[in-house]
Scaffold this active site. Structure first.
Site, PDB file in Angstrom:
ATOM      1  N   ALA A  27      84.600  96.725  42.168  1.00 26.19           N
ATOM      2  CA  ALA A  27      85.733  96.349  43.039  1.00 26.19           C
ATOM      3  C   ALA A  27      85.959  97.423  44.109  1.00 26.19           C
ATOM      4  O   ALA A  27      86.207  97.115  45.276  1.00 26.19           O
ATOM      5  CB  ALA A  27      86.994  96.152  42.201  1.00 26.19           C
ATOM      6  N   TYR A  41      84.479  99.952  39.283  1.00 27.31           N
ATOM      7  CA  TYR A  41      83.516 100.538  40.226  1.00 27.31           C
ATOM      8  C   TYR A  41      83.114  99.503  41.277  1.00 27.31           C
ATOM      9  O   TYR A  41      83.157  99.760  42.482  1.00 27.31           O
ATOM     10  CB  TYR A  41      82.288 101.022  39.453  1.00 27.31           C
ATOM     11  CG  TYR A  41      81.223 101.674  40.307  1.00 27.31           C
ATOM     12  CD1 TYR A  41      81.381 102.980  40.768  1.00 27.31           C
ATOM     13  CD2 TYR A  41      80.062 100.991  40.653  1.00 27.31           C
ATOM     14  CE1 TYR A  41      80.399 103.583  41.551  1.00 27.31           C
ATOM     15  CE2 TYR A  41      79.075 101.590  41.430  1.00 27.31           C
ATOM     16  CZ  TYR A  41      79.249 102.882  41.878  1.00 27.31           C
ATOM     17  OH  TYR A  41      78.285 103.480  42.652  1.00 27.31           O
TER      18      TYR A  41
END
Ligand code: NAP
Length: 266
Positions: free
Chosen positions: A162, A160
C-alpha cells in the site's frame, strides 16, 4: 556532434533519504562520482559517516544528516537547512524504506502507520519542502524508489505494498502539477535487489511460514522466482536513477519504471 548523453551531475545538489546502506548508499556514491554534492539522510550516523569518508576519499562532496524520516518536523528542518546552505536542491531521491510482513487481519494499526509514514508520507514531506526552490529555478528531479509491489499487491505485505502504491499516486500527481516548470517526477520499481532488506525478508521465519517456504531453501526459491535467476545489484538501480535524474531524461515524467529481471511479467 556528440550524440551520447552526458550523465554528469556537476554542481547539482542532491538529497537522498535512506542513504546509509543498500540502494540509497550506492545511489549517493554514484551521484557524487557524477559531480553532485550529496546530502545523505538516514538514522545510523556511523554508517553515514563511513559513506561520507568513502565519497570524500574519492574527491566527492557529501554531507550527512541523521534523521528518522518519520519524524516529519525533523525531516522538514533538515530539508530547510540544506536549502538555506546550498540555496537550492536540484534532485530529491525518496528512497528510505522498511518492509513489514503480516496477514492483513493481524496488522497492528501502529505497524500500518509506521510503514506508511516511513515509506510514503516522508516522501511527501521531503518533496513539499523542495518544490518552491525547484519551481523558482525551473529545473528539478523528484525520484521515488517504489517497488514492483507498488503495482500489484503481495500476500502478507499489505502495508508495504500500500505504501509503494501510494508513492506512485503521489509521484504521478506531482508530475502533472510541475511538468511546466522543467521538473520531472518518476518512480523506480525494483524487484529483488541484493541488499540487507531483501535478505532479511527472504530469511525471515515469519515471512517464510506465511508464504509456505522452507527457510533453508528460501534464498534459492527467491532467486529462481526471477526470470533472470538472480537478485539485481544495487548499482543497476542506481544507474537507472542517474539516467532519470540527468538532462537526457527530461522528457520522462510521471512514469513508474520496473527494474526487476523480468519478475513483474512472470
Ligand atoms: P536497506 O538495505 O534496508 O536500506 C534501507 C535504508 O533506509 C537504510 O539506509 C536505512 O537507514 C533507511 N531507513 C529505514 N528506515 C528509516 C527511517 N525511519 N528514517 C530514515 N531512514 C530510514 O533497503 P534497500 O533494499 O536498500 O531499500 C531501499 C529502497 O528500495 C526501499 O524504499 C525499499 O522499499 C526499496 N526496494 C527494495 C527492494 C529490494 O529487494 N532490496 C525491492 C524493491 C524496492 P537507517 O537504518 O540508518 O535509518
Amino acid at each position: 556532434m556528440n550524440l551520447i548523453p552526458t550523465l554528469q551531475l556537476t554542481d547539482k545538489v542532491v538529497a537522498i533519504t535512506g542513504a546509509s546502506r543498500g540502494i540509497g548508499r550506492v545511489i549517493a556514491e554514484l551521484f557524487a562520482e557524477a559531480g553532485a554534492t550529496v546530502h545523505c539522510i538516514a538514522r545510523s550516523l556511523n554508517n553515514l559517516d563511513s559513506l561520507r569518508e568513502a565519497i570524500e576519499s574519492r574527491g566527492g562532496k557529501c554531507q550527512v544528516h541523521a534523521c528518522d524520516v518519520s519524524d516529519f518536523d525533523n525531516l522538514q528542518a533538515i530539508m530547510n537547512e540544506i536549502i538555506e546552505q546550498s540555496e537550492r536542491v536540484d534532485i530529491l531521491l525518496n528512497n528510505a524504506g522498511i518492509y513489514s510482513t503480516s496477514a492483513v487481519r493481524n496488522i497492528e494499526p501502529s505497524q500500518w502507520s509506521s510503514t506508511l509514514n516511513i515509506n510514503c508520507s516522508s516522501a511527501f514531506v521531503a518533496a513539499r519542502a523542495v518544490l518552491d526552490k525547484m519551481i523558482e529555478q525551473r529545473w528539478g528531479r523528484v525520484l521515488f524508489v517504489s517497488s514492483i509491489s507498488g503495482k500489484s499487491g503481495e500476500p502478507y505485505g499489505a502495508a508495504y505494498s500500500a505504501s509503494k502504491f501510494a508513492m506512485i499516486g503521489l509521484m504521478q500527481s506531482l508530475a502533472l502539477e510541475v511538468a511546466q516548470f522543467g521538473i520531472t517526477s518518476n518512480a523506480i520499481c525494483p524487484g529483488w535487489v541484493d541488499t540487507e532488506m531483501a535478505h532479511n525478508q527472504i530469511n525471515d521465519p515469519q515471512w517464510c511460514a506465511l508464504n509456505n517456504l522452507d527457510v533453508a531453501q528460501s534464498e534459492e526459491i527467491a532467486r529462481l522466482s526471477v526470470p533472470q535467476e538472480r537478485l539485481l545489484e544495487p548499482l543497476e538501480v542506481a544507474q537507472l536513477a542517474l539516467y532519470l535524474c540527468s538532462d537526457a531524461a527530461r522528457g520522462i515524467t510521471g512514469q513508474a519504471i520496473n527494474i526487476c529481471g523480468g519478475l513483474s511479467i512472470r
